[in-house]
Design a protein around this motif. Sequence first.
Motif, PDB file in Angstrom:
ATOM      1  N   SER A  62      -4.801   5.135  -3.187  1.00 31.91           N
ATOM      2  CA  SER A  62      -5.559   6.077  -1.969  1.00 31.91           C
ATOM      3  C   SER A  62      -4.288   6.442  -1.276  1.00 31.91           C
ATOM      4  N   ARG A  63      -4.252   7.556  -0.649  1.00 32.14           N
ATOM      5  CA  ARG A  63      -3.105   8.154   0.075  1.00 32.14           C
ATOM      6  C   ARG A  63      -2.717   7.425   1.157  1.00 32.14           C
ATOM      7  N   ASN A  64      -3.841   6.967   1.977  1.00 35.54           N
ATOM      8  CA  ASN A  64      -3.600   6.119   3.292  1.00 35.54           C
ATOM      9  C   ASN A  64      -3.050   4.895   2.968  1.00 35.54           C
ATOM     10  N   HIS A  65      -3.459   4.189   2.081  1.00 34.54           N
ATOM     11  CA  HIS A  65      -2.632   2.870   1.693  1.00 34.54           C
ATOM     12  C   HIS A  65      -1.379   3.293   1.328  1.00 34.54           C
ATOM     13  N   HIS A  79       1.670   1.574   3.325  1.00 35.01           N
ATOM     14  CA  HIS A  79       2.638   0.551   2.793  1.00 35.01           C
ATOM     15  C   HIS A  79       3.976   1.070   2.691  1.00 35.01           C
ATOM     16  N   ARG A  80       4.149   2.280   2.624  1.00 33.56           N
ATOM     17  CA  ARG A  80       5.785   2.991   2.794  1.00 33.56           C
ATOM     18  C   ARG A  80       6.238   2.620   4.534  1.00 33.56           C
ATOM     19  N   GLU A  81       5.281   2.584   5.348  1.00 30.66           N
ATOM     20  CA  GLU A  81       5.529   2.657   6.754  1.00 30.66           C
ATOM     21  C   GLU A  81       5.954   1.212   6.947  1.00 30.66           C
ATOM     22  N   LEU A  82       5.091   0.362   6.317  1.00 25.39           N
ATOM     23  CA  LEU A  82       5.592  -1.212   6.297  1.00 25.39           C
ATOM     24  C   LEU A  82       6.914  -1.564   5.834  1.00 25.39           C
ATOM     25  N   LEU A  83       7.010  -1.106   4.752  1.00 24.55           N
ATOM     26  CA  LEU A  83       8.443  -1.248   4.165  1.00 24.55           C
ATOM     27  C   LEU A  83       9.528  -0.635   4.860  1.00 24.55           C
ATOM     28  N   MET A  84       9.496   0.537   5.360  1.00 25.85           N
ATOM     29  CA  MET A  84      10.510   1.005   6.298  1.00 25.85           C
ATOM     30  C   MET A  84      10.668   0.251   7.557  1.00 25.85           C
ATOM     31  N   ASN A  85       9.624  -0.036   7.951  1.00 24.40           N
ATOM     32  CA  ASN A  85       9.709  -1.009   9.339  1.00 24.40           C
ATOM     33  C   ASN A  85      10.378  -2.429   9.035  1.00 24.40           C
ATOM     34  N   GLN A  86      10.250  -2.896   7.844  1.00 28.71           N
ATOM     35  CA  GLN A  86      10.778  -4.217   7.588  1.00 28.71           C
ATOM     36  C   GLN A  86      12.078  -4.091   7.311  1.00 28.71           C
ATOM     37  N   LYS A  87      12.601  -2.944   6.718  1.00 24.96           N
ATOM     38  CA  LYS A  87      14.111  -2.711   6.390  1.00 24.96           C
ATOM     39  C   LYS A  87      14.810  -2.733   7.831  1.00 24.96           C
ATOM     40  N   ARG A  88      14.291  -1.912   8.633  1.00 29.96           N
ATOM     41  CA  ARG A  88      14.932  -1.815   9.884  1.00 29.96           C
ATOM     42  C   ARG A  88      14.755  -3.241  10.829  1.00 29.96           C
TER      43      ARG A  88
END
Length: 132
Positions: free
Chosen positions: A27-30, A34-43
């Motif tokens: 699903s697009r929302n998932h 997931h992409r947002e969580l990965l970016m936040n984790q990198k930051r």
Amino acid sequence: MAEPDYIDDNNPELIRPQKLINPVKSSRNHQDLHRELLMNQKRGLAPQNKPELQKVMEKRKRDQVIKQQKEEEAQKKKSDLEIELLKRQQKLEQLELEQQKMQEEQENAPEFVKVKGNLRRTVQEATDAPDS
């Protein structure tokens, strides 16, 4: 352990198993989440995992601080009338204190000073009375 016969690539009659598609992951929302969580984790902006009670208590504390700040601002922003009333009240309090000090001084004064003050008043009253 021996491998089964159906794993051989030579047999075209067998249907090869395929991995099932997970509808949640597709699903697009998932994917966006997931992409947002990965970016936040990198930051280094990991999501906060606080208990609900702690979140509620922090919110109450913030609200209380904001309310207290608003009350302080309201007290600071006094109208001209309130300022004048406060000044008059302070003057009255000072006058009352001065009168109390005068009374205490008179009470602590020796008896002959009190009698002398009474004589002066009677003499002044006597001289003022015939003139009128």
